[in-house]
Design an enzyme around this catalytic site. Structure first.
Site, PDB file in Angstrom:
ATOM      1  N   TYR A  66       2.681 -11.025  36.682  1.00  0.00           N
ATOM      2  CA  TYR A  66       2.293  -9.988  35.725  1.00  0.00           C
ATOM      3  C   TYR A  66       0.976 -10.293  35.020  1.00  0.00           C
ATOM      4  O   TYR A  66       0.232  -9.375  34.652  1.00  0.00           O
ATOM      5  CB  TYR A  66       3.383  -9.826  34.658  1.00  0.00           C
ATOM      6  CG  TYR A  66       4.675  -9.225  35.138  1.00  0.00           C
ATOM      7  CD1 TYR A  66       4.837  -8.782  36.456  1.00  0.00           C
ATOM      8  CD2 TYR A  66       5.760  -9.100  34.274  1.00  0.00           C
ATOM      9  CE1 TYR A  66       6.026  -8.244  36.888  1.00  0.00           C
ATOM     10  CE2 TYR A  66       6.964  -8.545  34.691  1.00  0.00           C
ATOM     11  CZ  TYR A  66       7.090  -8.131  36.009  1.00  0.00           C
ATOM     12  OH  TYR A  66       8.273  -7.585  36.433  1.00  0.00           O
TER      13      TYR A  66
ATOM     14  N   ASN B 268     -13.390  -3.015  -8.574  1.00  0.00           N
ATOM     15  CA  ASN B 268     -12.327  -2.262  -7.928  1.00  0.00           C
ATOM     16  C   ASN B 268     -12.798  -1.760  -6.576  1.00  0.00           C
ATOM     17  O   ASN B 268     -13.924  -1.292  -6.438  1.00  0.00           O
ATOM     18  CB  ASN B 268     -11.947  -1.072  -8.813  1.00  0.00           C
ATOM     19  CG  ASN B 268     -10.450  -0.936  -8.956  1.00  0.00           C
ATOM     20  OD1 ASN B 268      -9.736  -1.060  -7.973  1.00  0.00           O
ATOM     21  ND2 ASN B 268      -9.987  -0.675 -10.164  1.00  0.00           N
TER      22      ASN B 268
ATOM     23  N   HIS C 122     -11.979 -11.936 -14.439  1.00  0.00           N
ATOM     24  CA  HIS C 122     -11.423 -11.675 -13.116  1.00  0.00           C
ATOM     25  C   HIS C 122     -12.027 -12.554 -12.031  1.00  0.00           C
ATOM     26  O   HIS C 122     -11.532 -12.566 -10.888  1.00  0.00           O
ATOM     27  CB  HIS C 122     -11.618 -10.205 -12.746  1.00  0.00           C
ATOM     28  CG  HIS C 122     -10.656  -9.276 -13.425  1.00  0.00           C
ATOM     29  ND1 HIS C 122     -10.447  -9.272 -14.774  1.00  0.00           N
ATOM     30  CD2 HIS C 122      -9.833  -8.303 -12.927  1.00  0.00           C
ATOM     31  CE1 HIS C 122      -9.550  -8.344 -15.094  1.00  0.00           C
ATOM     32  NE2 HIS C 122      -9.154  -7.746 -13.986  1.00  0.00           N
TER      33      HIS C 122
ATOM     34  N   ARG D  16      -1.386  -8.872  37.606  1.00  0.00           N
ATOM     35  CA  ARG D  16      -1.115  -7.491  38.011  1.00  0.00           C
ATOM     36  C   ARG D  16      -1.129  -6.520  36.832  1.00  0.00           C
ATOM     37  O   ARG D  16      -1.514  -5.349  36.981  1.00  0.00           O
ATOM     38  CB  ARG D  16       0.255  -7.443  38.697  1.00  0.00           C
ATOM     39  CG  ARG D  16       0.504  -6.151  39.441  1.00  0.00           C
ATOM     40  CD  ARG D  16       1.891  -5.959  40.008  1.00  0.00           C
ATOM     41  NE  ARG D  16       2.764  -7.099  40.037  1.00  0.00           N
ATOM     42  CZ  ARG D  16       4.098  -7.003  40.009  1.00  0.00           C
ATOM     43  NH1 ARG D  16       4.661  -5.806  39.908  1.00  0.00           N
ATOM     44  NH2 ARG D  16       4.860  -8.068  40.047  1.00  0.00           N
TER      45      ARG D  16
ATOM     46  N   GLU E  24       1.248  -3.754 -11.431  1.00  0.00           N
ATOM     47  CA  GLU E  24       0.838  -3.691 -10.029  1.00  0.00           C
ATOM     48  C   GLU E  24       1.981  -4.290  -9.206  1.00  0.00           C
ATOM     49  O   GLU E  24       1.947  -5.453  -8.789  1.00  0.00           O
ATOM     50  CB  GLU E  24      -0.483  -4.444  -9.860  1.00  0.00           C
ATOM     51  CG  GLU E  24      -1.612  -3.741 -10.635  1.00  0.00           C
ATOM     52  CD  GLU E  24      -2.719  -4.664 -11.100  1.00  0.00           C
ATOM     53  OE1 GLU E  24      -2.750  -5.831 -10.672  1.00  0.00           O
ATOM     54  OE2 GLU E  24      -3.553  -4.217 -11.903  1.00  0.00           O
TER      55      GLU E  24
ATOM     56  N   TYR F 203      -9.035   5.880 -19.328  1.00  0.00           N
ATOM     57  CA  TYR F 203      -8.832   4.579 -18.674  1.00  0.00           C
ATOM     58  C   TYR F 203     -10.089   4.154 -17.915  1.00  0.00           C
ATOM     59  O   TYR F 203     -10.697   4.932 -17.186  1.00  0.00           O
ATOM     60  CB  TYR F 203      -7.649   4.627 -17.702  1.00  0.00           C
ATOM     61  CG  TYR F 203      -7.505   3.330 -16.942  1.00  0.00           C
ATOM     62  CD1 TYR F 203      -7.029   2.190 -17.582  1.00  0.00           C
ATOM     63  CD2 TYR F 203      -7.896   3.220 -15.606  1.00  0.00           C
ATOM     64  CE1 TYR F 203      -6.923   0.980 -16.916  1.00  0.00           C
ATOM     65  CE2 TYR F 203      -7.792   2.019 -14.929  1.00  0.00           C
ATOM     66  CZ  TYR F 203      -7.308   0.897 -15.582  1.00  0.00           C
ATOM     67  OH  TYR F 203      -7.221  -0.297 -14.926  1.00  0.00           O
TER      68      TYR F 203
ATOM     69  N   PHE G 116      -7.505   2.145  -4.497  1.00  0.00           N
ATOM     70  CA  PHE G 116      -7.770   0.719  -4.318  1.00  0.00           C
ATOM     71  C   PHE G 116      -6.714   0.022  -3.480  1.00  0.00           C
ATOM     72  O   PHE G 116      -6.885  -1.127  -3.085  1.00  0.00           O
ATOM     73  CB  PHE G 116      -7.840   0.028  -5.687  1.00  0.00           C
ATOM     74  CG  PHE G 116      -6.662   0.380  -6.571  1.00  0.00           C
ATOM     75  CD1 PHE G 116      -5.389  -0.065  -6.285  1.00  0.00           C
ATOM     76  CD2 PHE G 116      -6.849   1.182  -7.691  1.00  0.00           C
ATOM     77  CE1 PHE G 116      -4.305   0.266  -7.091  1.00  0.00           C
ATOM     78  CE2 PHE G 116      -5.772   1.513  -8.504  1.00  0.00           C
ATOM     79  CZ  PHE G 116      -4.501   1.054  -8.208  1.00  0.00           C
TER      80      PHE G 116
END
Length: 507
Positions: free
Chosen positions: A278, A194, A82, A281, A412, A52, A327
């Site tokens: 507050y 990636n 991409h 303080r 994915e 792969y 990734f």
């Protein structure tokens, strides 16, 4: 100059790259590991076995074997297909940091990329020819694929680059700078695409901005205590020692340091006021929690900045290429979401302190800090602006990491949304800077009513920065002043007073 020794980048070095424009170099000792991993990939590319990322398709198409004579085409196709980013371009500073982080990761020697590709990335920074990277299009898993594809596209002469603030064709920009486009070999496009470098760089930018915002908020809080004749007793170290939170203790110490030597506080030592609200303080408790969040987020982001986060990974000692999930940017998403909470709370507390200043019931100052209340409105609407921005930040603080949307035909099926989580921090920081700017201006006006008494030397210097020549009094056009002081906040002009507190400025 920041010399990258792979896997050892420190927070301060990343601040230098992002904020100071530091030059980059790579320790040449990294080359041996890079070359060994590249040799493993080259050997696999010559064999028949499917691996792969080396000789297969990607994602849901991983089952498709690609013949060796088309592996270069495979990598080019990956990059161009991409490069689908949209929206405004990432800033020059962030792109420089992205490149630095990508070099740091690739040079670890587990990505199978050639040394010459890393040298090309470094040349982009050295000659200030930076890929044009749109900020939107990543879901923060399988890496920051779309934005990093734009980085890779520029390297091969496709898409655009930024030169002297101008967007030009990458091939032209590289030619003019004497940089040869890369001809991708097996796995190299995937190694470039990636990884979590975009989301991590954006989150680091948010972290550094949050440090500057918190520093300015501490200074503003000290000025408000002076203007409103508040008590410094709540910063007594014994109070914080018995709770045991180091960041809370550190904030209390910083507040004591900021007001050390003040005449204003001495003037009301025995005034009889028992307790402040507050927002005064509890500055150590609230901003101490924010500081701890910043420190913990910094630790996560430094780890990620030094990580190998592409896929698959090359292990030269065994000659293996192993597919995994480094990734996935869930740690970055969590860190960014935590930073968002801290930024929102810093603004919340600052706005409440401004509200105290404009309220004569508590501050014992004229209504809305007007010199002639009624005829003048003073800081009435400045406080409204701060309230509006604080409310916006509450909405923006909603955690991005709780969302996920399946992509790539379900392959994915869980994503981190880290890139969005980190990118939204900049809008929150802009809002926060304006909120704190309003408080700084309001506190400076309040202190004019306490003259001739002086505050501490440190705060007197801040007053000169906020209002050169002193506050002129009277109603005036405040928007430019708010913008000017907000710019000081974002530029970190108040950070040196408390720089020892923060991960990226203390070492």
């Amino acid at each position: 100059m920041v010399t990258i020794v792979p896997g050892t980048l420190r927070a301060g070095e990343m601040r230098a790259v992002l904020r100071a424009g530091a030059a980059l170099a790579l320790d040449p000792s990294a080359r041996a590991g890079v070359d060994r991993a590249a040799a493993v990939v080259a050997a696999i590319a010559e064999r028949d076995a499917s691996v792969y990322g080396v000789n297969t398709g990607f994602g849901k198409l991983a089952h498709t074997r690609v013949p060796r004579e088309r592996l270069a085409e495979l990598q080019r196709n990956l990059v161009v297909s991409h490069a689908c980013g949209v929206g405004p371009l990432l800033t020059r500073e962030i792109v420089r940091l992205i490149v630095a982080l990508k070099v740091n990761s690739l040079a670890r020697g587990h990505s199978g990329i050639r040394w010459s590709v890393i040298e090309t990335l470094l040349a982009c920074v050295e000659r200030d020819v930076l890929p044009a990277i749109p900020g939107q299009g990543s879901v923060g898993a399988s890496g920051d694929l779309a934005p990093l594809a734009h980085l890779a596209a520029a390297l091969i002469g496709i898409g655009d680059a930024i030169v002297d603030g101008r967007r030009v064709a990458a091939r032209e920009a590289f030619a003019a700078a004497g940089i040869a486009p890369v001809e991708l070999q097996a796995k190299e496009g995937l190694a470039l695409l990636n990884g979590t470098q975009v989301s991590t760089a954006l989150a680091l930018h948010g972290l550094m901005g949050a440090e500057d915002l918190l520093a300015a908020s501490l200074v503003a809080g000290a000025l408000t205590i002076e203007a409103a004749l508040g008590s410094v007793t709540p910063f007594d170290p014994r109070i914080h020692a018995v709770r045991g939170h180091a960041a809370q203790t550190d904030v209390a110490a910083a507040m004591r340091q900021l007001v050390a030597g003040t005449e204003i506080n001495e003037s009301h030592r025995d005034c009889g006021r028992v307790q402040d609200p507050y927002s005064l303080r509890c500055i150590p408790q609230v901003l101490g929690a924010c500081l701890r969040t910043l420190r913990e987020s910094a630790a996560i982001l430094v780890d990620e900045a030094n990580a190998v986060s592409d896929n698959p990974l090359v292990f030269p000692d065994e000659g293996e290429v192993i597919s995994g999930g480094n990734f996935h940017a869930e740690p970055v998403a969590f860190a960014a979401d935590a930073l968002a909470l801290a930024i929102a709370e810093i603004g919340n507390l600052s706005e409440r302190r401004t509200a105290l200043l404009v309220d004569p019931t508590f501050s014992q100052l004229p209504s809305f800090l007007a010199t002639d209340p009624g005829l003048e409105s003073g800081y009435m609407i400045a406080q409204v602006t701060a309230a509006a921005l604080a409310s916006e930040n509450k909405l923006l603080a909603h955690p991005a990491s709780v969302d996920s949307i399946p992509t790539s035909a379900g392959q994915e099926d869980h994503v981190s949304m880290a890139t969005h989580a980190a990118r939204r921090l900049d809008e929150m920081l802009r809002n926060g800077a304006h909120i704190v700017a309003v408080e700084l201006l309001a506190a400076a006006r309040g202190i004019t009513f306490r003259r001739p008494l002086r505050t501490s030397d440190a705060l007197e210097a801040v007053l000169r920065e906020i209002a050169p020549g002193g506050d002129p009094g009277g109603d005036r056009y405040l928007s430019p002043e708010i913008e000017r002081v907000a710019t000081l906040v974002r530029a970190g002009r108040f950070t040196p007073l408390v720089a020892h507190l923060f991960p990226t400025t203390s070492g």
